[in-house]
Design a protein around this motif. Structure first.
Motif, short mmCIF file in Angstrom:
data_model
loop_
_atom_site.label_atom_id
_atom_site.label_comp_id
_atom_site.label_asym_id
_atom_site.label_seq_id
_atom_site.Cartn_x
_atom_site.Cartn_y
_atom_site.Cartn_z
N THR A 229 0.84 -1.20 0.00
CA THR A 229 0.00 0.00 0.00
C THR A 229 0.87 1.24 0.00
N PRO A 230 0.48 2.25 -0.76
CA PRO A 230 1.26 3.49 -0.78
C PRO A 230 1.04 4.27 0.50
N PRO A 231 1.93 5.20 0.81
CA PRO A 231 1.76 6.03 2.01
C PRO A 231 0.44 6.81 1.94
N ALA A 232 -0.18 7.01 3.09
CA ALA A 232 -1.45 7.73 3.15
C ALA A 232 -1.27 9.16 2.64
N ASP A 233 -2.29 9.64 1.92
CA ASP A 233 -2.24 11.00 1.39
C ASP A 233 -3.66 11.55 1.34
N PRO A 234 -3.92 12.70 1.94
CA PRO A 234 -5.28 13.25 1.97
C PRO A 234 -5.82 13.63 0.59
N ALA A 291 -6.13 3.16 7.52
CA ALA A 291 -7.07 3.99 8.27
C ALA A 291 -6.58 5.42 8.37
N GLU A 292 -5.27 5.62 8.26
CA GLU A 292 -4.72 6.98 8.30
C GLU A 292 -5.19 7.80 7.10
N GLU A 293 -5.55 7.12 6.02
CA GLU A 293 -6.02 7.82 4.82
C GLU A 293 -7.54 7.93 4.80
N LEU A 294 -8.24 6.89 5.25
CA LEU A 294 -9.69 6.91 5.34
C LEU A 294 -10.11 6.20 6.62
N ALA A 295 -10.63 6.96 7.54
CA ALA A 295 -10.97 6.42 8.86
C ALA A 295 -11.92 5.24 8.75
N GLY A 296 -11.66 4.22 9.57
CA GLY A 296 -12.52 3.07 9.63
C GLY A 296 -12.14 1.94 8.71
#
Length: 672
Positions: A229-234, A291-296
């Motif tokens: 998975t790529p690093p979380a990004d908003p 979850a850091e990118e999309l909660a839950g």
């Protein structure tokens, strides 16, 4: 089979595009392995990568199984991208439009800088040691054409790089209206009123539709396993985009509904009791985002996390007056075991494609769902299973039946017959980049499976596979199709990637057969590349093919011994204002005399009623047409219709009995 191996090439790539090069290669290689083979436990080092897209030696046919026909003219067609040989029966190619320049990679060699640029946009690190042919294939994936939607005189064609909208008011002179660059794969589309819906699954999708993607992750250190998975990004978007297309030449994004696994495909669902909203069933097949990118969001097994994003679909509610307020309103657990409550209640049954050692693996995703609201049911093609859903409450679909099949590798898509008595499921064995129509590939593998549907239970009747053998470099397997509205028959047109387009009659579910086709030679005679027809759909009188690499093809049917001109004209008499194939609408034929003539042709073919009676009916129809249906001719038709009605019960074949009844109804009350 794991999710990566059983999905199409593009599905395999989706889960690993942001990973390092050797992880990408190892995962993408999986779909093209022989059925019994398993992916290695650890990826091979980058410098030792094999090319998974080079033609592999074809294995011998398993005992007792039959392969495709090498005597068919489609088997030896001249190769070429633009000048390949062509073969057709019952179909005429009337138009072709090349993909717009913005959707072309315009590179012919792996060392072209455009190849690396395309790879970087989908997350492959610069300098990654990928086999040249693999680099070409993955780069082409970034610009691949995908699925269709239709509305009025407009055709919407999805693409991994965005979408294109065409004017088809004159199909033979189809023209491009507008292009929208909006990467994110795979660009699955649906349209309703002024709204256009688009699936986004790949990690290069951005909220703003930007084409720059994201910076690739750093390569793992020696000895470290790369992250899938790529690093979380908003700024990342994976889910369903919603566009306002009131100005057809200038679509405006009005909402973007995020989901944990993105949207590989989606299905527009209409509730007959709710005119204020539409619903979207979301099928995600890729990795679960952090979850850091999309909660839950959680990708854990259900025994570790009962709220896992696996083993479910999502339902989006879209208020028509305020589409910007669209949101996920439920996450149905359609795989649940009703007795134990276990979320992982379905699996592929174990055996796969003749491999007795294959282990049962849980089904945790649907690839595609076709809803048929007129009968309150949906057919889900869900990786290891075909499932049947009750959708009378569209927010809370409930599974009522499930099937698996040892000959099926990956349940891909589904179609109902118009009367709802049959379901055709497709098997995308080997994915979009498997050569699965070779003479040594059994005709039960990578095929259609035709089921009877009665009392909410599915029962297998037969298989249908493209009968013509294809070469080692032609990706070929069952893919997307739609019904052709010929009255009195169940007919489907279907895409087979580089196998071309095939038209199948499945009126008798135990004896399906081909009635028309169109095919080109392989794109490349030495290397298997991504290409061919993704979808082939009938819409208001023509067949439209979404050719992955080249562009848009348009066909018309021509009469043969299998299909008369009257039957073709009767199909053309059916007009719809919109077509989203996975939201199947009931076909209703007008009481026109051309439809009656189609029934006469069918009854003549089957010899279901005496030839003298059919001749009298044909003569009376001809007289009625010449008189423009005056009172005298209408009265004569009614007399014949009454006579037919009284004799329909004596016709032994159920299909013919229905045709006699339908013909009688038209004769008794024809319309101009």
């Amino acid at each position: 089979m794991n999710t990566i191996r059983k999905a199409a090439l593009y599905s395999a790539a989706l889960a690993v595009l942001a990973a390092s090069a050797h992880s990408l290669a190892a995962q993408a290689a999986a779909p093209d392995q022989p059925p019994a083979a398993k992916a290695p436990a650890t990826p091979a080092p980058a410098q030792q990568m094999q090319n998974p897209f080079a033609p592999a030696p074809a294995p011998p046919l398993p005992a007792g199984m039959t392969g495709s026909d090498t005597s068919d003219p489609r088997y030896t067609l001249k190769p070429g991208l633009w000048d390949a040989g062509e073969a057709a029966q019952g179909m005429k190619h009337i138009a072709f439009l090349k993909k717009p320049d913005a959707f072309q990679i315009n590179a012919t060699t792996p060392d072209d800088p455009k190849i690396q640029k395309a790879l970087s946009t989908i997350g492959v690190p610069p300098g990654a040691k990928i086999p040249p042919s693999m680099a070409m294939v993955l780069a082409q994936l970034a610009f691949a054409n995908s699925d269709f939607a239709f509305q009025g005189n407009h055709l919407f064609q999805g693409n991994f790089y965005g979408l294109n909208i065409f004017d088809i008011s004159n199909p033979a002179k189809t023209s491009l209206l507008t292009s929208l660059v909006c990467p994110g794969g795979q660009g699955d589309l649906s349209v309703y009123g002024n709204l256009l819906f688009m699936s986004v699954e790949m990690p290069n999708g951005r909220l703003d539709c930007g084409e720059q993607g994201f910076a690739p992750p750093p390569a793992p250190k020696p000895g470290e396993r790369p992250s899938r998975t790529p690093p979380a990004d908003p700024a990342r978007f994976r889910g369903v985009r919603i566009f306002d297309i009131s100005d057809i030449k200038n679509p405006k994004q009005v909402a973007a509904v995020q989901t944990c696994r993105g949207s590989h495909t989606h299905t527009l669902v209409l509730d007959p009791n709710d005119k204020d909203n539409v619903y979207i069933y979301v099928s995600g097949t890729s990795f679960v985002r952090p979850a850091e990118e999309l909660a839950g969001c959680s990708g854990d097994a259900p025994d570790k996390d009962p709220n896992t994003a696996l083993f479910r679909i999502e339902v989006i509610k879209v208020p028509l007056a305020h589409p910007d307020q669209a949101k996920v309103v439920s996450s149905p657990r359609v795989f649940i075991d009703p007795r134990s409550g276990a979320l992982n209640g379905l699996n592929n049954g174990g055996a796969e494609h003749g491999d007795p050692k294959a282990k049962a693996e849980d089904t945790n995703q649907c690839h595609d769902i076709t809803v048929y609201s007129a009968i309150g049911l949906a057919a889900g093609a869900c990786s290891g299973n075909g499932i049947l859903l009750d959708i009378k409450d569209p927010v809370n679909p409930k599974r009522v039946d499930a099937v698996n099949d040892p000959n099926y590798s990956y349940w891909h898509s589904a179609s109902f017959s118009n009367d709802g008595s049959k379901v055709v499921f497709t098997d995308e064995w080997g994915g979009g980049l498997g050569a699965r129509c070779r003479p040594t590939d059994p005709n039960k593998w990578g095929a259609d499976a035709i089921f009877n549907l009665k009392d909410n239970k599915l029962s297998l009747q037969s298989y249908y596979k493209l009968p013509a053998a294809q070469g080692d470099t032609e990706n070929c397997v069952a893919h997307n199709g739609s019904l052709i509205p010929v009255p009195g028959r169940d007919i489907e047109v279907q895409a087979w990637y580089q196998g071309g387009v095939s038209v199948m009659d499945f009126t008798d579910p135990a004896k399906p057969f081909e009635i028309a086709y169109f095919d080109r030679g392989p794109i490349d005679p030495k290397m298997l590349v991504l290409g061919g027809d993704w979808s082939a759909y009938w819409y208001n009188g023509n067949i439209y093919g979404s050719e992955i690499t080249r562009g848009l093809d348009i066909f018309e049917l021509t009469p043969t011994k299998f299909l008369t001109q009257n039957e073709i004209d009767a199909a053309k008499a059916v007009k719809v204002s919109e077509l989203n194939v996975q939201n199947q609408q009931k076909i209703v034929w007008p009481n026109k005399l051309i439809v009656a003539k189609a029934y006469v042709d069918q009854l003549t073919r089957s010899k279901a009623i005496p030839e003298t009676d059919l001749t009298a009916i044909s003569d009376s129809i001809q007289q009625a047409e010449k008189s423009k249906l005056n009172k005298k001719s209408a009265a004569k038709l009614k007399t014949l219709g009454d006579r037919l009605d009284s004799s329909s019960a004596s016709v032994s074949d159920p299909a013919d009995s229905k045709r006699v009844g339908a013909l009688a109804a038209i004769l008794k009350a024809p319309t101009a």
